[in-house]
Design a protein around this motif. Sequence first.
Motif, PDB file in Angstrom:
ATOM      1  N   ASP A 154       6.187  15.809  -0.891  1.00  0.00           N
ATOM      2  CA  ASP A 154       5.303  15.070   0.006  1.00  0.00           C
ATOM      3  C   ASP A 154       6.016  13.818   0.535  1.00  0.00           C
ATOM      4  N   THR A 155       5.583  13.403   1.739  1.00  0.00           N
ATOM      5  CA  THR A 155       6.092  12.161   2.325  1.00  0.00           C
ATOM      6  C   THR A 155       5.133  11.020   1.981  1.00  0.00           C
ATOM      7  N   ILE A 156       5.652  10.003   1.393  1.00  0.00           N
ATOM      8  CA  ILE A 156       4.855   8.829   1.001  1.00  0.00           C
ATOM      9  C   ILE A 156       5.207   7.654   1.927  1.00  0.00           C
ATOM     10  N   LEU A 185      13.224   1.506  -4.194  1.00  0.00           N
ATOM     11  CA  LEU A 185      12.591   2.818  -4.296  1.00  0.00           C
ATOM     12  C   LEU A 185      12.420   3.227  -5.753  1.00  0.00           C
ATOM     13  N   PRO A 186      11.245   3.791  -6.056  1.00  0.00           N
ATOM     14  CA  PRO A 186      11.038   4.255  -7.438  1.00  0.00           C
ATOM     15  C   PRO A 186      11.951   5.452  -7.733  1.00  0.00           C
ATOM     16  N   PRO A 187      12.164   5.750  -8.985  1.00  0.00           N
ATOM     17  CA  PRO A 187      12.956   6.950  -9.356  1.00  0.00           C
ATOM     18  C   PRO A 187      12.315   8.213  -8.744  1.00  0.00           C
ATOM     19  N   LEU A 188      13.111   9.225  -8.443  1.00  0.00           N
ATOM     20  CA  LEU A 188      12.702  10.529  -7.907  1.00  0.00           C
ATOM     21  C   LEU A 188      12.237  10.434  -6.454  1.00  0.00           C
ATOM     22  N   MET A 189      12.419   9.222  -5.795  1.00  0.00           N
ATOM     23  CA  MET A 189      12.042   9.054  -4.404  1.00  0.00           C
ATOM     24  C   MET A 189      13.311   8.963  -3.556  1.00  0.00           C
ATOM     25  N   GLN A 190      13.218   9.608  -2.343  1.00  0.00           N
ATOM     26  CA  GLN A 190      14.352   9.596  -1.432  1.00  0.00           C
ATOM     27  C   GLN A 190      13.898   8.973  -0.104  1.00  0.00           C
ATOM     28  N   PHE A 192       0.850  -1.188   0.000  1.00  0.00           N
ATOM     29  CA  PHE A 192       0.000   0.000   0.000  1.00  0.00           C
ATOM     30  C   PHE A 192       0.897   1.253   0.000  1.00  0.00           C
ATOM     31  N   ALA A 193       0.456   2.326  -0.704  1.00  0.00           N
ATOM     32  CA  ALA A 193       1.158   3.631  -0.699  1.00  0.00           C
ATOM     33  C   ALA A 193       0.190   4.696  -0.183  1.00  0.00           C
ATOM     34  N   GLU A 194       0.646   5.542   0.772  1.00  0.00           N
ATOM     35  CA  GLU A 194      -0.216   6.557   1.377  1.00  0.00           C
ATOM     36  C   GLU A 194       0.549   7.892   1.412  1.00  0.00           C
ATOM     37  N   ASP A 195      -0.089   8.976   0.883  1.00  0.00           N
ATOM     38  CA  ASP A 195       0.501  10.327   0.910  1.00  0.00           C
ATOM     39  C   ASP A 195       0.208  10.907   2.272  1.00  0.00           C
ATOM     40  N   MET A 196       1.253  11.110   3.078  1.00  0.00           N
ATOM     41  CA  MET A 196       1.072  11.569   4.439  1.00  0.00           C
ATOM     42  C   MET A 196       0.644  13.033   4.495  1.00  0.00           C
ATOM     43  N   ASN A 197       0.796  13.813   3.363  1.00  0.00           N
ATOM     44  CA  ASN A 197       0.429  15.228   3.329  1.00  0.00           C
ATOM     45  C   ASN A 197      -1.003  15.423   2.866  1.00  0.00           C
ATOM     46  N   GLY A 198      -1.612  14.362   2.418  1.00  0.00           N
ATOM     47  CA  GLY A 198      -2.987  14.451   1.967  1.00  0.00           C
ATOM     48  C   GLY A 198      -3.098  15.106   0.602  1.00  0.00           C
ATOM     49  N   GLY A 199      -4.259  15.021   0.047  1.00  0.00           N
ATOM     50  CA  GLY A 199      -4.492  15.618  -1.260  1.00  0.00           C
ATOM     51  C   GLY A 199      -3.715  14.920  -2.346  1.00  0.00           C
ATOM     52  N   SER A 200      -3.511  15.611  -3.438  1.00  0.00           N
ATOM     53  CA  SER A 200      -2.760  15.026  -4.551  1.00  0.00           C
ATOM     54  C   SER A 200      -1.282  15.010  -4.209  1.00  0.00           C
TER      55      SER A 200
END
Length: 461
Positions: free
Chosen positions: A417-419, A442-447, A404-412
């Motif tokens: 944003d922290t995922i 980790l996917p590209p562009l993710m840290q 599961f992936a969840e955006d911790m900042n909400g919205g789009s």
Amino acid sequence: NRYRRPGDELRYEITVTNAGNAPAADVNIRDVLDLSLLADIRPSGNTIRLNNELRFPGSANPGLSPLNPGESFVAIYRARIADNAPNGSVIINQAMDSAAEFADEIPSDDPSTPEPEDATRLVVEFPDLVLTKSLEATLPVQPGDPVGYTLELSNQGTVAAQNVRLDDALPDELIDLDATPSAQVGVGRLIWTSANIPELTALAPGASVSVTLTSTLDLGTGDGTVVANQASVTADDVSEVGSDDPSTPEPADATVFTVTEVPTLAAAKILDDSDAVVNPGQSFSYAIEVLNQGGNSARDVVVRDPVPSTLEVLEAQGASIDEESNEVVWTLDELTTGETVPLRLDVRVRPGASNGTQISNQASLSAVGLSQEVVTDGPTIPGGEDPTVATVSASPLLNGTVLFAEDMNGGSVQPGDTIRYTLRVLNVGTSLSTETRATLPLPPLMQYVAQSTTLNGAAVP
């Protein structure tokens, strides 16, 4: 007679002759008897009996005294060989006569021997044929079973038995008769003579012969039938002697057995609605069929199933279950001839069962009249009385794993944003998964956010 046996009648003649030229006066005869070997003494004429001595006094027997030259006097008595006279014993008897003209008594002479003035000797001798008949069969004897006998004939007498004939009239319940040595076969009987066994021409003292018989108990013989059999033996001047069963204390008794139709139980045990492979945690059933194939009802039938510890007993209808030993026991009051009773046992493979474990299970049956227990037969192994075997198949299966992936900042999702990624690992297999490793590239562009990894809520360094 040819032989001299206890009970035989004897006749003794004592002849006194005056071979001189002058009369003999005051002539007397006496005979000392061996009363241990002689009985029932019966003299003719006038006699006096003093203990074991028989006397013929001249004063009481005309013609004995005086005894003129050339004259003879015959004293006669009869006796019987004593019933307890041993075979081979010798009856020694010698009469004595006296006269006034002689200082000493004159002993009698046995005219059948060349020796002078010798005692008359009579040897008690006769063949003593002893015949035993032993049963050679597994008890209890049932219809269709083999039945054998061993005949042992011996001459325990002191002289040979001439022209011996051994005869065995077998009961109608015994069929397929055969014998060793071979016999002359009549209707339901077997006969042996010297034509079959040369030693029977003259069976010497101490000699013996052995005969074996084989037969089959007719299938139509009813339960409780008493099968009695007694052979006999005769010889020249020998009365018929019946066989004796050496297994009983009674003398000269027939060899007897009673037909007992015991139940013949058989049982099969299969895995019901399942193949021979089971998984940890899986429930399955055993189907047991108990069949009475015998000619009589089986009573108090007990079926015991020591269930392996790998299995948990769920249900066994009509049975008692010992939770400590894991044994299941069914009790059947009666199982009639040809009757089949189905039994069912529900079990579950314990979760910890290892892959490849073989679960071997076999029940046993007992009943009144059975000499030994009967065990169930499994279908997977050729032959009879094999256990029923199931094999455990256990392996981990992680096919239920989800991410599961969840955006911790909400919205789009926006840059910065922290995922939060949640990996849920689910083992849907049948055994424990060990040394499990989860890798999340980790996917590209993710840290990666340092020290953000947890396992079941605990931080992972």
